[in-house]
Design a protein around this motif. Structure first.
Motif, PDB file in Angstrom:
ATOM      1  N   ALA A 168      68.056  54.021  29.862  1.00  0.00           N
ATOM      2  CA  ALA A 168      69.004  52.911  29.958  1.00  0.00           C
ATOM      3  C   ALA A 168      69.819  52.698  28.689  1.00  0.00           C
ATOM      4  CB  ALA A 168      68.266  51.622  30.312  1.00  0.00           C
ATOM      5  N   MET A 169      69.272  53.110  27.558  1.00  0.00           N
ATOM      6  CA  MET A 169      69.923  52.781  26.285  1.00  0.00           C
ATOM      7  C   MET A 169      69.711  53.891  25.268  1.00  0.00           C
ATOM      8  SD  MET A 169      71.465  49.787  25.382  1.00  0.00           S
ATOM      9  CE  MET A 169      70.514  48.693  26.445  1.00  0.00           C
ATOM     10  N   THR A 170      70.751  54.192  24.516  1.00  0.00           N
ATOM     11  CA  THR A 170      70.610  55.084  23.368  1.00  0.00           C
ATOM     12  C   THR A 170      70.809  54.259  22.098  1.00  0.00           C
ATOM     13  OG1 THR A 170      72.956  55.693  23.408  1.00  0.00           O
ATOM     14  CG2 THR A 170      71.411  57.104  24.635  1.00  0.00           C
ATOM     15  N   VAL A 171      70.039  54.585  21.095  1.00  0.00           N
ATOM     16  CA  VAL A 171      70.058  53.834  19.839  1.00  0.00           C
ATOM     17  C   VAL A 171      70.383  54.780  18.699  1.00  0.00           C
ATOM     18  CG1 VAL A 171      68.741  52.357  18.270  1.00  0.00           C
ATOM     19  CG2 VAL A 171      68.288  52.283  20.734  1.00  0.00           C
ATOM     20  N   ASP A 181      74.258  51.948  22.918  1.00  0.00           N
ATOM     21  CA  ASP A 181      75.083  52.391  24.044  1.00  0.00           C
ATOM     22  C   ASP A 181      74.199  52.465  25.272  1.00  0.00           C
ATOM     23  OD1 ASP A 181      77.929  53.385  23.062  1.00  0.00           O
ATOM     24  OD2 ASP A 181      76.476  54.001  21.534  1.00  0.00           O
ATOM     25  N   GLY A 182      74.753  52.013  26.411  1.00  0.00           N
ATOM     26  CA  GLY A 182      73.972  52.089  27.635  1.00  0.00           C
ATOM     27  C   GLY A 182      74.396  51.036  28.619  1.00  0.00           C
ATOM     28  N   SER A 183      73.503  50.697  29.531  1.00  0.00           N
ATOM     29  CA  SER A 183      73.818  49.692  30.542  1.00  0.00           C
ATOM     30  C   SER A 183      72.567  48.924  30.924  1.00  0.00           C
ATOM     31  CB  SER A 183      74.419  50.363  31.784  1.00  0.00           C
ATOM     32  OG  SER A 183      73.483  51.255  32.368  1.00  0.00           O
ATOM     33  N   VAL A 184      72.794  47.676  31.367  1.00  0.00           N
ATOM     34  CA  VAL A 184      71.699  46.824  31.839  1.00  0.00           C
ATOM     35  C   VAL A 184      72.131  46.197  33.152  1.00  0.00           C
ATOM     36  CG1 VAL A 184      70.751  46.320  29.548  1.00  0.00           C
ATOM     37  CG2 VAL A 184      72.577  44.877  30.480  1.00  0.00           C
ATOM     38  N   LEU A 189      71.403  39.698  29.472  1.00  0.00           N
ATOM     39  CA  LEU A 189      70.412  40.410  28.680  1.00  0.00           C
ATOM     40  C   LEU A 189      71.005  40.984  27.395  1.00  0.00           C
ATOM     41  CD1 LEU A 189      67.453  41.306  28.640  1.00  0.00           C
ATOM     42  CD2 LEU A 189      68.114  43.361  29.912  1.00  0.00           C
ATOM     43  N   ILE A 190      72.310  41.168  27.365  1.00  0.00           N
ATOM     44  CA  ILE A 190      72.950  41.835  26.220  1.00  0.00           C
ATOM     45  C   ILE A 190      72.759  41.037  24.921  1.00  0.00           C
ATOM     46  CG2 ILE A 190      75.133  42.661  25.250  1.00  0.00           C
ATOM     47  CD1 ILE A 190      76.008  43.321  28.127  1.00  0.00           C
ATOM     48  N   HIS A 209      77.721  48.621  22.723  1.00  0.00           N
ATOM     49  CA  HIS A 209      78.655  49.066  23.756  1.00  0.00           C
ATOM     50  C   HIS A 209      77.830  49.160  25.040  1.00  0.00           C
ATOM     51  CE1 HIS A 209      81.440  50.010  20.506  1.00  0.00           C
ATOM     52  NE2 HIS A 209      80.483  50.715  19.928  1.00  0.00           N
ATOM     53  N   ILE A 210      77.455  47.996  25.558  1.00  0.00           N
ATOM     54  CA  ILE A 210      76.526  47.923  26.684  1.00  0.00           C
ATOM     55  C   ILE A 210      77.267  47.410  27.918  1.00  0.00           C
ATOM     56  CG2 ILE A 210      74.357  46.984  27.551  1.00  0.00           C
ATOM     57  CD1 ILE A 210      73.497  46.528  24.650  1.00  0.00           C
TER      58      ILE A 210
END
Length: 224
Positions: A168-171, A181-184, A189-190, A209-210
């Protein structure tokens, strides 16, 4: 998430001065130990104040200029008392503002900032001196390696705390600056993710950048 505590960062054992230590011995104590201040303790080892180079310099600053070129300084009563002091308990700044070993870096930093002080004696539950924490000690958390910060965010924050899938997310972390970067699923939640990332020891800044699937904040609905 593990936040570094004052007990982990403080310096110990502590260079300290008994309340009856004479002026000249205080100067020697600071010089020999290469420190700029020491806690002054009572007979039970409890800090009652701190004496610093600035406190000791009032002795010189309060004297008449031998050349006669400088005017006689006007000192407040407390400044005059310090300038004329001969023992630690007369020269020190008091009372001592102390920290506890279980405090976080944030707690200690806020006390230092609010009180405009550079160091805090650390005491146990009975008030006895355990160590000392300085501004420099608190800044050591920013020396954490980027890999350690990234691992903590990915493992402890995103997966264990927020239960997000690894995909879901890259750090990315560079010099303490975090980029997400990613999505929820939900927009709300951001800011939670960003706030938690900022609380990780060693993080300097967070940029996100979510994308989100559902706007549950009451704003205009925007599909990711």
């Amino acid at each position: 998430m593990h936040h570094r505590t004052v007990g982990e960062l403080m310096t110990r054992p502590v260079v300290q001065a008994p309340r009856e230590m004479p002026f000249k011995e205080l100067v020697g104590l600071l010089t020999e130990n290469d420190v700029t201040a020491v806690p002054v303790v009572d007979g039970s080892g409890r800090p009652i104040g701190l004496v610093s180079e600035a406190d000791l310099l009032r002795k010189s600053a309060g004297q008449t200029d031998p050349s006669g070129l400088l005017p006689v300084p006007r000192l407040e009563a407390w400044e005059r008392a310090k300038a004329e002091g001969a023992r630690a308990d007369a020269l020190m700044s008091a009372p001592a503002v102390c920290a506890r070993p279980e405090w976080t870096v944030v707690e200690a930093a806020r006390v230092m900032s609010d009180r405009n002080i550079r160091r805090l004696p650390v005491v146990d539950e009975t008030g006895r001196l355990l160590g000392i924490i300085t501004r420099g000690d608190l800044l050591r958390v920013f020396l954490r390696h980027d890999d350690a910060i990234r691992d903590e965010i990915e493992r402890d924050l995103l997966r264990r705390t927020l239960r997000l899938a690894p995909s879901a997310m890259t750090v990315d972390v560079r010099k303490g600056e975090v980029t997400l970067d990613g999505s929820v699923e939900a927009r709300s939640l951001i800011p939670v993710i960003v706030r938690l990332c900022r609380s990780v020891d060693g993080v300097v800044s967070v940029t996100e950048h979510i994308a989100y699937g559902t706007d549950d904040t009451g704003g205009a609905a925007t599909a990711a």
